[in-house]
Design a protein around this motif. Structure first.
Motif, mmCIF file in Angstrom:
data_model
loop_
_atom_site.group_PDB
_atom_site.id
_atom_site.type_symbol
_atom_site.label_atom_id
_atom_site.label_comp_id
_atom_site.label_asym_id
_atom_site.label_seq_id
_atom_site.Cartn_x
_atom_site.Cartn_y
_atom_site.Cartn_z
ATOM 1 N N ASP A 182 29.388 2.092 -57.268
ATOM 2 C CA ASP A 182 29.952 3.473 -58.035
ATOM 3 C C ASP A 182 29.131 4.506 -57.828
ATOM 4 O O ASP A 182 29.087 5.688 -57.353
ATOM 5 N N GLU A 183 27.736 4.231 -58.364
ATOM 6 C CA GLU A 183 26.859 5.104 -58.562
ATOM 7 C C GLU A 183 26.126 5.462 -57.016
ATOM 8 O O GLU A 183 26.002 6.604 -56.934
ATOM 9 N N LEU A 184 25.969 4.441 -56.195
ATOM 10 C CA LEU A 184 25.492 4.763 -54.875
ATOM 11 C C LEU A 184 26.534 5.604 -54.134
ATOM 12 O O LEU A 184 25.899 6.499 -53.243
ATOM 13 N N THR A 185 27.730 5.557 -54.418
ATOM 14 C CA THR A 185 28.587 6.182 -53.538
ATOM 15 C C THR A 185 28.584 7.913 -54.191
ATOM 16 O O THR A 185 28.786 8.515 -53.145
ATOM 17 N N ARG A 186 28.760 7.793 -55.430
ATOM 18 C CA ARG A 186 28.357 9.159 -55.963
ATOM 19 C C ARG A 186 27.196 9.901 -55.526
ATOM 20 O O ARG A 186 27.208 10.967 -55.107
ATOM 21 N N LEU A 187 25.861 9.064 -55.240
ATOM 22 C CA LEU A 187 24.653 9.682 -54.992
ATOM 23 C C LEU A 187 24.877 10.101 -53.516
ATOM 24 O O LEU A 187 24.366 11.198 -53.100
ATOM 25 N N ALA A 188 25.547 9.326 -52.667
ATOM 26 C CA ALA A 188 25.782 9.583 -51.183
ATOM 27 C C ALA A 188 26.656 10.988 -51.130
ATOM 28 O O ALA A 188 26.364 11.607 -50.064
ATOM 29 N N LEU A 189 27.937 10.869 -51.824
ATOM 30 C CA LEU A 189 28.663 12.020 -51.613
ATOM 31 C C LEU A 189 27.983 13.202 -52.098
ATOM 32 O O LEU A 189 28.300 14.320 -51.354
ATOM 33 N N PRO A 216 32.772 5.859 -45.008
ATOM 34 C CA PRO A 216 33.301 5.100 -44.032
ATOM 35 C C PRO A 216 33.217 3.510 -44.617
ATOM 36 O O PRO A 216 32.421 3.067 -45.138
ATOM 37 N N LEU A 217 34.313 2.656 -43.857
ATOM 38 C CA LEU A 217 34.235 1.334 -44.431
ATOM 39 C C LEU A 217 32.932 0.503 -44.154
ATOM 40 O O LEU A 217 32.373 -0.271 -44.673
ATOM 41 N N SER A 218 32.370 0.881 -43.003
ATOM 42 C CA SER A 218 31.073 0.272 -42.875
ATOM 43 C C SER A 218 29.916 0.469 -43.510
ATOM 44 O O SER A 218 28.984 -0.474 -43.866
ATOM 45 N N ALA A 219 29.867 1.558 -44.585
ATOM 46 C CA ALA A 219 29.148 1.505 -45.487
ATOM 47 C C ALA A 219 29.068 0.587 -46.524
ATOM 48 O O ALA A 219 27.903 0.400 -47.235
ATOM 49 N N ASN A 220 30.072 -0.010 -46.590
ATOM 50 C CA ASN A 220 30.214 -1.257 -47.658
ATOM 51 C C ASN A 220 29.054 -2.470 -47.259
ATOM 52 O O ASN A 220 29.064 -3.266 -48.107
ATOM 53 N N LEU A 221 28.569 -2.412 -46.065
ATOM 54 C CA LEU A 221 27.712 -3.467 -45.461
ATOM 55 C C LEU A 221 26.083 -2.800 -45.681
ATOM 56 O O LEU A 221 25.072 -3.656 -45.361
ATOM 57 N N VAL A 253 36.746 -3.721 -52.071
ATOM 58 C CA VAL A 253 36.163 -2.357 -51.740
ATOM 59 C C VAL A 253 37.139 -1.424 -51.999
ATOM 60 O O VAL A 253 38.357 -1.457 -51.469
ATOM 61 N N THR A 254 36.642 -0.350 -53.001
ATOM 62 C CA THR A 254 37.537 0.522 -53.086
ATOM 63 C C THR A 254 37.636 1.717 -52.288
ATOM 64 O O THR A 254 36.557 2.093 -51.539
ATOM 65 N N PRO A 255 38.596 2.151 -51.811
ATOM 66 C CA PRO A 255 38.674 3.794 -50.852
ATOM 67 C C PRO A 255 37.991 4.482 -51.372
ATOM 68 O O PRO A 255 37.954 4.866 -52.822
ATOM 69 N N SER A 256 37.173 5.170 -50.430
ATOM 70 C CA SER A 256 36.140 6.134 -51.072
ATOM 71 C C SER A 256 36.115 7.236 -49.639
ATOM 72 O O SER A 256 36.599 6.841 -48.637
ATOM 73 N N ALA A 257 35.387 8.086 -50.250
ATOM 74 C CA ALA A 257 35.348 9.084 -48.507
ATOM 75 C C ALA A 257 34.234 8.520 -47.802
ATOM 76 O O ALA A 257 33.830 9.203 -46.712
#
Lengths: 340, 340
Positions: A292-299, A121-126, A115-119
């Motif tokens: 990474d791509e999903l994180t980018r889309l969410a942010l 929250p930790l729960s989003a990893n599930l 789990v890489t730190p991102s903007a």
């Protein structure tokens, strides 16, 4: 190491069909210190997934059934509190097979993704970055091969996978129609998950006709989490060279004795369908890039995700049973003490 | 132009299920001289194909049903006897949609492939180099993606397509097992068509058990021409990431009312199957190269083909009905007077 008690939710009887509360029991066990090559993970969030029904049953599945009197097999996000494995340090956060328990002593092969730190929250990893978002992203793009202007039908559209498929379909320039089990969830999917139209199948007497109304041009992609009568109707809405993605069979209460349905061979043949099964764990190597791509889309605001966070391990069995009744709103996640 | 009479075998009643003799009638019509852009083809050999059942019925298929009181839709090999189409000359041989008739006046879009002179007899253009051989070659390689050492199961293995699939599987380094309807055809397929083992399904009470015995390691490819109970059993023999090719549904007598069978969703999902429909006419652009390769294999002795050549147009309806009873030995082909 201040903790010495591992609170576990064990599978104690073999479920027939959907796991029930009585199939589980909480147990206080000692925390086992890691041996050479092992790590000790303190779980922060536990996942509750429809696939757990298959893992708990012994009907023969893609994985061996969970042994009785052990913690229920589950994905979790946790923090490494002790490491005797090279390359993994205390304080690292991991996503993996850490089970329905507060602590997990295991080898690194239980890790699915660091789990890489991102903007986020930790729960989003599930949820977004867990098997739900990853399944939607990898199955829809990998097997669906969406093209702009195509038509997409999704079962359990308001669910923890379907909620992403609608959004990804819209981002791909497709028109998505969803199936769900209540007017309330239909409204949510329309307003929030990218669906152009929704079908509340419990209110329809004639599902094929409802699909024809909502999808007058037919469908190029069917993303199926249910199977059963919904799949029987959906396959007959497919356009030539359509792709059907089998991601789950939630509508089938039991596969023993084997249930029957309309024969699909002629539809597969005459419509030149491509019908493929998707199991997310075949695609672990693709997780980091997809996350990474999903994180980018969410942010960027292009993708939303909803979680139904419940506090305490004791909530897990009811959350699982509730999944099959369509009771949850958003992905059910169990938050443990460590996350507070 | 010495001929002025076009002997036709017309479809005169709409069949229910398998076309019967009474659904057809011979008619003597005048030969129509070609208009601008048209050609006049004198047929030498006519094809008899299981797919003609679908073309004659009006249950909804991949093509519009044959209009009543017109020559039965059929593939044929013929010689151009008059051409008003640029690039097509008298004496050219063509493979195309020339129908169950002695002469066909048509536009070039009826042509599927120009027949190039080869050491193979002209009739081979309706068997090895016709849709049977082309289907086996393009579907097995294109959708099956065979790898050396893989296991292949084929329904109607002694039939006009299956007889090539077994041979192509062996050439690809696979082990092929076939299903057929008699001990005699099973022996033929074993001795002549490359099958390592055969199942005579009519003599088996427990088809799944028979498949398990003949395919103890399961199957990576299922090449299906029948659907139905055979497909129900075959899907349960598939190995992970297996490919199922739906080329026909010959075992289903009628699709109205829709027949039922064992639900496949769970097998598709947990075995990660890829199940695809194949219609040969989607692949016309690939015919010349495939025909060249099949010719090369046949001339080298690597591939054999069997034909059941019948003399005279009046044989065609019975040959078609006989296909569904498994009466033919080799691909049924009607030889016309022009070929003598």
């Amino acid at each position: 190491m201040t903790r010495t008690v591992n609170l576990q939710m064990r599978l104690v009887t073999r479920p027939r069909g959907v796991p029930q509360l009585a199939d589980f029991a909480p147990v206080r066990a000692p925390v086992r210190r890691p041996g050479d090559g092992e790590i000790l993970v303190c779980n922060h969030y536990l996942s509750v997934d429809p696939a757990q029904r298959g893992w708990a049953n012994d009907e023969g599945n893609y994985s061996a059934p969970v042994p009785l009197d052990t913690p229920m097999r589950a994905l979790a996000v946790g923090e490494v509190v002790e490491s005797r494995s090279p390359g993994i340090g205390e304080g690292d956060f991991l996503y993996g097979w850490f089970g329905w328990q507060s602590h997990c002593t295991t080898t690194p092969d239980a890790i699915l993704r660091r789990v890489t730190p991102s903007a986020l929250p930790l729960s989003a990893n599930l949820s977004l970055l867990g098997i739900n978002g990853l399944t939607a992203y990898l199955a829809f793009n990998g097997l669906g091969k969406p093209q702009p202007g195509e038509h997409v039908l999704v079962s359990t559209a308001a669910g923890s996978v379907g909620s992403f498929v609608g959004q990804l379909a819209r981002l791909a320039g497709c028109r998505a129609v969803g199936l769900t089990s209540s007017a309330e969830k239909a409204a949510l999917a329309r307003e929030r998950y990218g669906y152009a139209d929704m079908i509340d199948y419990r209110s329809e007497n004639d599902l094929p006709a409802a699909i024809r109304r909502a999808c007058p041009d037919g469908n190029d992609i069917f993303f199926d989490n249910t199977g059963g009568a919904i799949a029987d109707a959906a396959i007959r809405s497919m356009r030539r060279s359509g792709r059907m993605i089998q991601c789950g069979t939630a509508s089938i209460a039991s596969w023993s004795p084997p249930p029957t349905g309309l024969r699909p061979e002629r539809e597969v043949l005459t419509r030149r369908l491509h019908w493929a099964g998707f199991i997310i764990f075949d695609h672990v190597a693709a997780f980091p890039e997809a996350a990474d791509e999903l994180t980018r889309l969410a942010l960027s605001g292009a993708l939303v995700y909803d979680e139904d966070v419940l506090l305490g391990l004791e909530q897990a069995p009811a959350a699982l049973a509730g999944l099959y009744e369509g009771r949850n709103r958003g992905k059910p996640i169990i938050r443990l003490e460590a996350a507070t």
